[in-house]
Design an enzyme around this catalytic site. Structure first.
Site, PDB file in Angstrom:
ATOM      1  CE1 TYR A  78     -16.369 -45.908 -32.605  1.00  0.00           C
ATOM      2  CE2 TYR A  78     -15.981 -47.205 -34.554  1.00  0.00           C
ATOM      3  CZ  TYR A  78     -16.454 -47.424 -33.408  1.00  0.00           C
ATOM      4  OH  TYR A  78     -17.262 -48.296 -32.656  1.00  0.00           O
ATOM      5  CD  GLU A  80     -13.717 -44.394 -29.316  1.00  0.00           C
ATOM      6  OE1 GLU A  80     -12.828 -44.393 -29.972  1.00  0.00           O
ATOM      7  OE2 GLU A  80     -14.331 -45.508 -28.867  1.00  0.00           O
ATOM      8  CG  ASP A 124     -35.639 -37.702 -17.798  1.00  0.00           C
ATOM      9  OD1 ASP A 124     -35.986 -36.997 -18.630  1.00  0.00           O
ATOM     10  OD2 ASP A 124     -35.711 -39.040 -17.646  1.00  0.00           O
ATOM     11  CB  THR A 183     -35.332 -38.285 -25.218  1.00  0.00           C
ATOM     12  OG1 THR A 183     -36.532 -37.966 -24.720  1.00  0.00           O
ATOM     13  CG2 THR A 183     -34.603 -39.552 -24.521  1.00  0.00           C
ATOM     14  CE  LYS A 220     -39.868 -39.955 -24.723  1.00  0.00           C
ATOM     15  NZ  LYS A 220     -38.411 -39.865 -24.283  1.00  0.00           N
ATOM     16  NE  ARG A 265     -35.397 -43.978 -30.820  1.00  0.00           N
ATOM     17  CZ  ARG A 265     -36.538 -43.995 -30.076  1.00  0.00           C
ATOM     18  NH1 ARG A 265     -37.488 -43.694 -30.520  1.00  0.00           N
ATOM     19  NH2 ARG A 265     -36.531 -44.428 -28.721  1.00  0.00           N
TER      20      ARG A 265
HETATM   21  N1  DSN Z   1     -40.492 -45.011 -23.586  1.00  0.00           N
HETATM   22  C1  DSN Z   1     -40.848 -43.870 -23.440  1.00  0.00           C
HETATM   23  C2  DSN Z   1     -42.203 -43.271 -23.405  1.00  0.00           C
HETATM   24  O1  DSN Z   1     -43.030 -43.658 -24.262  1.00  0.00           O
HETATM   25  O2  DSN Z   1     -42.432 -42.417 -22.637  1.00  0.00           O
HETATM   26  C3  DSN Z   1     -39.883 -43.001 -22.497  1.00  0.00           C
HETATM   27  O3  DSN Z   1     -38.674 -43.448 -22.486  1.00  0.00           O
END
Ligand code: DSN
Length: 577
Positions: free
Chosen positions: A64, A66, A252, A278, A281, A287
């Site tokens: 933990y 925090e 984003d 994120t 990708k 993730r």
């Molecule tokens: N679900 C994702 C996508 O496939 O684009 C985005 O969060």
């Protein structure tokens, strides 16, 4: 041995995964085989390198932590962060900003991730970026568990409930967390959606400007989930600044984050007030998500919004994996990978277009493309939808997702499929291979025949494909994988993965057909009254192909239902059929 104290460590439950829980280990082995034996083209997925996965399962999962790392570490050089005697001496004297003790190494790993991330996204890495901002001017938060959390934290930091935000329409490629009525963002804020121009296939920036002046939003949200073009952040910045009360600009860049790092997509850092993305990708990390800003006061508000505003303890193992992923992304091979990802998407789009398929929005300059499958001519007159197309492609060995495109009203039966190239590029496929793959995908899509099906008083579009066409596509995909991809060898047990091959008895093949709908299936598919069979009874039935040709007789034996109440039948057919 299960549940015994380990002689080695003295801990309980030290057995190997497959010993302690064979069921979950077995399911995971099948997933591993699926990832090797199919071509995964989900645009938001990629393969986290083994070093990233090792960090994810490291001992940092046990903590933990925090709070945030000691302020001094967050802007120290990598060499100084790694100077353990110095860091520990400092920690013993001044401690840190966490709520728990035992976080001195968590501090260092988080500072390392922040430091590397700032270097990666400093716009002055690339001369093509007009904005010259160095890593030291960027503040990074690497604690959001995932993308929707990162965006929600930004809203929490900068907006009041009821404020107006402008976001890209979900059905034009936007994201749930950009104001969809189904998401918290659409429930708490007053959302106005902008879209893609049907003429240009690009975001309609004039419409954004007009809507902004009409509604005076507190924030313009930019970025997309299923949109193939770069984004003009500078134009959006101008729109934000032209409003009577200057609006915030959120960028984003979850999808193209890896492309941004490689200089292949506009870098919003320093133009947008806040950049989120994120990390799993195109960035090929774990993730998770990150938030960047060049404004210190906004950074403080965002830190408080992430923790304690929205989340509790950060996932320190994920942060360790981020540090590894950001190190990988600093390599020139990473830039090369991103270039090939884009070249592959473009080669695929060109191949599909040459085969007469409609590429939504007119093409791509990123890692993804959308195919409008509704425009494929159908004898039945029932248009093909993305759901049916994605399901049949999956059977062929190409994994993608159904996707709305501008003009769609149903997310369940949209007009599009979305194809992404990060994962297959990581496996070594090149633009040349895209021409082969594009041919296979086009063959499948053009071979699907739709037919109407009444469902809940509505006509739903179903689709079917001739077995020969499907088999041909499966063989071509398997061949492409075998010949052209790099990666782990084919795992044992594939492709007899889901069910064993038919048994042979006296020249006849015995096939077991079981499940909730086994009885309905056999009754529908054959000439016999399978409904009337009791357990232990057998009948002889005829089977016909789609053109009504007699394929011969089958014997069907109904067995007792199993412990789950599923019907079981044994079907005996002539071998070779
Ligand atoms: N679900 C994702 C996508 O496939 O684009 C985005 O969060």
């Amino acid at each position: 041995m299960q549940g015994q104290v380990s002689e080695r460590t003295g801990f309980l439950f030290e057995e190997a995964w497959s010993d302690v829980d064979p069921e979950s280990a077995r399911i995971t082995a099948f997933e591993e085989a699926r990832q090797v034996n199919k071509l995964i083209m989900i645009a938001s997925e990629s393969v986290a390198p083994p070093a990233v996965r090792a960090a994810l399962s490291s001992v940092f999962t046990d903590l933990y932590a925090e709070g945030y790392p000691a302020a001094h570490t967050t802007h120290e050089s990598e060499a100084l962060i790694g100077d353990i005697p110095y860091q520990i001496a400092y920690h013993e004297r001044y401690s840190d900003r966490r709520y728990y003790k035992g976080t001195e190494f968590a501090d260092l790993i988080e500072a390392l991730a922040q430091n590397r991330l700032r270097q990666l996204f400093a716009p002055n890495r690339y001369s093509r970026n007009a904005v010259q901002i160095g890593p030291d001017e960027i503040q990074a938060n690497v604690q959001p568990w995932s993308g929707a959390n990162a965006n929600t934290a930004v809203y929490l930091a900068l907006l009041q409930p009821g404020d107006t935000i402008l976001g890209l329409n979900l059905s034009h490629g936007g994201h749930l967390s950009h104001g969809s009525p189904a998401n918290l963002s659409g429930k708490i804020y007053n959302v106005i959606s902008y879209g893609v121009s049907p003429e240009t296939g690009r975001i309609d920036y004039d419409q954004v400007e007009q809507l902004a002046h009409e509604h005076n939003p507190r924030m313009i949200v930019s970025g997309a989930s299923a949109y193939p073009w770069d984004i003009d952040f500078a134009r959006l910045r101008k729109i934000c600044d032209s409003l009577p009360r200057r609006a915030y600009l959120l960028a984003d860049v979850s999808h193209p984050a890896g492309l941004v790092v490689a200089g292949l997509f506009s870098n919003p850092v320093g133009i947008a007030d806040v950049t989120t993305f994120t990390t799993h990708k195109t960035l090929i990390g774990p993730r998770a998500a990150a938030i960047l800003t060049t404004n210190e006061s906004i950074a403080r508000r965002i830190d408080r919004a992430v923790f304690p505003g929205l989340q509790g303890g950060p996932h320190v193992n994920t942060i360790a994996a981020l540090a590894v992923a950001f190190k990988i992304a600093q390599q020139t091979e990473f830039d090369e990978l991103q270039k090939t990802i884009v070249a592959n998407a473009q080669a695929l789009a060109e191949t599909l277009a040459r085969r007469g398929l409609t590429i939504a929005y007119g093409g791509t300059e990123t890692h993804l493309l959308l195919v409008d499958v509704r425009t494929i001519p159908q004898k039945s007159g029932v248009p093909l939808n993305g759901d049916v197309a994605a399901r049949i492609l999956d059977l062929a060995g190409v994994v993608c997702n159904k996707n709305t495109i501008a003009g769609d009203t149903s997310a369940n039966f949209p007009s599009g499929i979305r194809l992404g190239t990060p994962w297959i590029t990581q496996r070594g496929l090149t633009p040349d291979d895209m021409r082969t793959l594009g041919g296979i995908i086009a063959d499948v899509l053009l071979a699907i025949e739709t037919y109407p099906h009444i469902e809940r008083n509505e006509v739903a579009a179903r689709g079917k494909i001739a077995p020969e066409a499907l088999k041909q596509a499966q063989a071509a995909i398997a061949d492409l994988i075998r010949r052209r991809t790099v990666g782990p060898p084919e795992p044992a047990g594939w492709p007899e993965k889901y069910c064993p091959p038919p048994e042979q008895i006296e020249g006849r093949k015995l096939i077991e057909i079981a499940g909730r709908r086994a009885r309905a299936f056999l009754d529908e598919a054959t000439s016999g009254n399978v409904w009337a069979l009791d357990a232990g009874q057998a009948i002889s039935v005829s089977l016909f192909d789609g053109a009504g040709r007699d394929l011969g007789t089958l014997g069907i034996l109904r067995r007792s239902a199993d412990e789950f109440g599923m019907d079981h039948f044994v079907v005996a057919s002539d071998a070779g059929r």
